[in-house]
Design a protein around this motif. Structure first.
Motif, short mmCIF file in Angstrom:
data_model
loop_
_atom_site.label_atom_id
_atom_site.label_comp_id
_atom_site.label_asym_id
_atom_site.label_seq_id
_atom_site.Cartn_x
_atom_site.Cartn_y
_atom_site.Cartn_z
N GLU A 71 -12.08 2.70 12.56
CA GLU A 71 -10.65 2.93 12.79
C GLU A 71 -9.80 2.23 11.72
O GLU A 71 -8.85 2.80 11.19
N LYS A 75 -7.30 3.83 8.84
CA LYS A 75 -5.90 3.41 8.65
C LYS A 75 -5.67 2.99 7.20
O LYS A 75 -4.70 3.39 6.56
N GLU A 78 -5.62 5.98 4.88
CA GLU A 78 -4.40 6.77 4.99
C GLU A 78 -3.26 6.14 4.19
O GLU A 78 -2.53 6.81 3.47
N GLN A 79 -3.17 4.83 4.34
CA GLN A 79 -2.14 4.07 3.64
C GLN A 79 -2.29 4.24 2.12
O GLN A 79 -1.34 4.51 1.42
#
Ligand SMILES: [Zn+2]
Length: 400
Positions: A71, A75, A78-79
């Motif tokens: 997870e 994240k 994506e950033q």
């Protein structure tokens, strides 16, 4: 996969934990002999219950620091992708954007840009091909001709340690594009290999499930598992200590010393320059240490006083900008005995006098520093590099 922090306050407990080092499904990010510094380990789902049972049976306390590592990886990615999207719109091929972790392709186009724009001080070349036939690029920064001693900086031996690569890029940018820093290489030359293991680095950029790839990408005979730990593959006490002969292990030593294209390329680049290079710095992450030889024994190297002197100055310089004080020492005492790393090989088998590893400390998620850590970390490591540069021609710590 879970990330655990484990607290061992006795030798018995530490030994119980250490039996898992090098085993499949275990990735020890930080394990030290110090009872004050907890152990950080990633454990795959399959081995989790068994490991927790062992911890409980030995009365070892632990915290789950990240319940689901995938997870966090997602994240984090994506950033980075968002930033990369912006980058494409804002900055064309040339400038490196240190607001995101560069891909290897971006790194190559950046160094080529540097050469075309700053040809009078920059020379770009390849030290050889990786297993996947990718050029391992290097850069020479020089203020002119003449026989000058040199500093060698290398990052990205371990694919996933992106912060070591971004720090090498930051150093490059500062040295070349900021005219105020020219004096740093007035009397010395500086070689930078920003990413020694491009295959591993590219693979770690490929998808969430490969983000934590550490090793090279070579195939192994009689095993479906790929890759060798390039920092266990150098010909120095090869295979001794915390190293594994299992190709599926994160710390697999390879089928023989220098079995890897990347370690061979490094060796063949360094040997002809061993009378020119006087200081070598290998950038890794994420334990937060300044290390010098030896990794395989606690016997002091002959130049211990000099190593210590430089390391202390580096520590002070880094603490001044970051407020964080890195412990100094050899891996054997501070962490655990290992073997076959580039730092020890340089110290033992070349005439390069000063050989160091900086284990850059992690960010919010420890082993996965976010993009917000790139510039502050780069800045901190650049302060270290300024000190290392002064050690090259004996301006500091000129002692035996
Ligand atoms: Zn590393």
């Amino acid at each position: 996969m879970q990330s655990l922090t484990v607290y061992s306050d006795t030798d018995t407990k530490l030994n119980a934990i250490k039996t898992y080092v090098g085993q499949r499904g275990f990735d020890f990010l930080k394990i030290t002999k110090s009872r004050q510094i907890p152990i950080d380990v990633l454990v795959t789902k399959e081995r989790l219950q068994e490991f927790k049972n062992t911890l409980r049976a030995n009365n070892i306390s632990y915290n789950i620091t990240i319940d689901d590592v995938s997870e966090i990886i997602h994240k984090n990615k994506e950033q980075t992708e968002q930033q990369n999207g912006k980058r494409v719109r804002r900055a064309p091929r040339s400038r490196i954007n240190l607001e995101s972790f560069a891909t290897y392709t971006q790194i190559v186009s950046y160094v080529n840009f540097l050469q075309s724009r700053y040809g009078e001080i920059v020379e770009v070349f390849s030290i050889g091909k990786s297993y996947m036939n990718v050029d391992i690029i290097a850069l020479k920064i020089s203020s002119g001709t003449g026989d000058k001693p040199a500093l060698l900086i290398e990052g990205g031996n371990h694919g996933r340690e992106w912060i070591s690569v971004s720090s090498a890029l930051y150093i490059m940018q500062q040295l070349i594009e900021n005219p105020r820093n020219r004096e740093i290489f007035e009397n010395i030359d500086i070689f930078i290999i920003p990413c020694l293991n491009p295959d591993g680095y590219m693979y770690s950029h490929q998808s969430d499930s490969t983000r934590l790839w550490r090793k090279t990408r070579s195939t192994n005979r009689f095993s479906l598992c790929r890759g060798t730990d390039a920092n266990r593959n150098f010909d120095i006490q090869w295979g001794y200590g915390e190293a594994s002969v299992d190709p599926c292990s994160e710390i697999y030593i390879g089928r023989e010393a220098f079995s890897e294209a990347e370690t061979k390329a490094f060796r063949d680049f360094v040997l002809p320059l061993q009378d020119k290079i006087t200081t070598y710095v290998s950038l890794h992450s994420y334990a937060g240490f300044i290390l010098y030889p030896w990794s395989f024994t606690n016997i002091s190297p002959p130049n211990l006083r000099r190593l210590n002197c430089v390391a202390r100055r580096v520590r002070t310089a880094m603490a001044r900008v970051s407020g964080i004080t890195y412990p100094i020492g050899n891996s054997h005492d501070l962490l655990y005995p290992t073997s076959g790393d580039s730092m020890d090989w340089v110290a033992a088998h070349t005439r390069i006098n000063l050989s160091f590893t900086i284990e850059i400390s992690g960010g919010d998620y420890g082993f996965l520093p976010g993009i917000q850590h790139i510039i502050p970390t780069g800045n901190k490591i650049f302060e270290a590099i300024k000190v290392f540069a002064q050690s090259v021609d004996g301006r500091i710590c000129n002692i035996n």
